[in-house]
Enzyme design. Structure first.
Site, short mmCIF file in Angstrom:
data_model
loop_
_atom_site.label_atom_id
_atom_site.label_comp_id
_atom_site.label_asym_id
_atom_site.label_seq_id
_atom_site.Cartn_x
_atom_site.Cartn_y
_atom_site.Cartn_z
N SER A 1 0.84 -1.20 0.00
CA SER A 1 0.00 0.00 0.00
C SER A 1 0.88 1.26 0.00
O SER A 1 1.69 1.43 -0.91
CB SER A 1 -0.95 -0.06 1.19
OG SER A 1 -2.03 0.85 1.04
N ASP B 1 -1.25 13.92 13.64
CA ASP B 1 -1.26 15.29 13.12
C ASP B 1 -0.48 15.39 11.82
O ASP B 1 -0.95 15.99 10.85
CB ASP B 1 -0.65 16.26 14.14
CG ASP B 1 -1.52 16.47 15.37
OD1 ASP B 1 -2.72 16.13 15.31
OD2 ASP B 1 -0.99 16.95 16.39
N HIS C 1 -7.45 -6.00 0.35
CA HIS C 1 -6.30 -5.10 0.33
C HIS C 1 -5.17 -5.59 1.24
O HIS C 1 -4.00 -5.45 0.90
CB HIS C 1 -6.75 -3.69 0.75
CG HIS C 1 -5.66 -2.67 0.71
ND1 HIS C 1 -4.91 -2.43 -0.43
CD2 HIS C 1 -5.18 -1.82 1.66
CE1 HIS C 1 -4.03 -1.48 -0.18
NE2 HIS C 1 -4.17 -1.10 1.08
#
Length: 268
Positions: free
Chosen positions: A97, A188, A247
């Site tokens: 991925s 973040d 996936h």
């Protein structure tokens, strides 16, 4: 002897990694978004019997430092700096991925370092923003730090229906100073530069070395429509489909995944 990363590019971070040791050309493993080297533990146990394996925590993941910037060129620089520090001139490189895009970028930018490339269920294309529910779930856990994993799962279930996805995300929970669970990922930094994660890999031209692209038959990440882009970036790629996998094909069909990897790596 391990060389220091000091003096290299300023934004490079020193990546946490698991190194099995051993002889021969190493296999370097890069996880996907919100993953870590820990996700590959069972595969590493099998591979280490035949070769040296290095499973990496990419920046803002696992036990690696948090730092701004998720561009693939930046992440590939982190990995190349680690290879340099470990005195690894050439390796086989596996990425799943997001880690597959890091791997493709590194292979394009420094092809001499990559003997054989394995890309697991990702194509060198831009994807739509598809993690909004995950970000909301993780922020909810952050706002209400749970005392245990059952409580964390209940919070995430408000946003994510699939138990397997919640279980996967929960691998990123650790005990904070007050003993409540907190995220170890740089949430973040990941959310701030999420646009770079869904973008195409960095680098120019094609990687001309041998490549294997494994895709899940129940996943839409590497559709037939994406195959021309795969061929443009990886002209020597063999594309193999694991029919019963989605996936997370290495977790859903581990034996088929291992078998495909073994055949490819043995074909020198």
């Amino acid at each position: 002897m391990r060389r220091s990363l000091e003096g290299l590019t300023r934004h490079i971070v020193e990546l946490h990694h698991v190194d099995t040791g051993g002889e021969g050309r190493p296999l370097v493993v890069l996880h996907g978004l919100f993953g870590s080297a820990d996700n590959w533990r069972s595969h590493v146990k099998q591979w280490r019997a035949q070769r040296r394996v290095i499973a990496v925590d990419l920046r803002n993941h696992g036990k690696s430092p948090h730092a701004s910037g998720m561009r693939y060129a930046t992440q590939a620089e982190d990995v190349e700096a680690l290879l340099e520090a470990l005195n690894i001139e050439r390796c086989d490189l596996l990425g799943h991925s997001m880690g597959g895009k890091v791997a493709m970028t590194l292979a394009r930018q420094s092809p001499a370092r990559v003997a054989r490339l394995i890309v697991a269920d990702i194509a060198p294309i831009a994807y739509q923003h598809g993690h909004d529910a995950i970000f909301r779930a993780m922020r909810a856990v952050e706002a209400r730090p749970p005392a245990d994993r059952k409580a964390a799962d209940r919070i995430m279930a408000e946003f994510i229906e699939t138990p397997a996805t919640r279980m996967f995300l929960a691998t990123n929970l650790v005990r904070g100073e007050d003993e409540r669970l907190v995220w170890r990922v740089g949430l973040d930094q990941i959310e701030e530069d999420y646009a770079s994660i869904v973008a195409v890999p960095d680098g120019d031209g094609a990687y001309e070395g041998p490549a294997l692209v494994l895709r899940g038959g129940r996943s839409d990440y590497v559709s037939d429509e994406a195959l021309p882009a795969v061929e443009a970036v990886l002209p020597r790629a063999h594309v193999e489909t694991l029919a019963e996998a989605g996936h997370w094909l290495h977790a859903e069909q581990p034996e088929a995944f291992q078998s495909a990897m073994s055949r490819f790596l043995a074909a020198e």
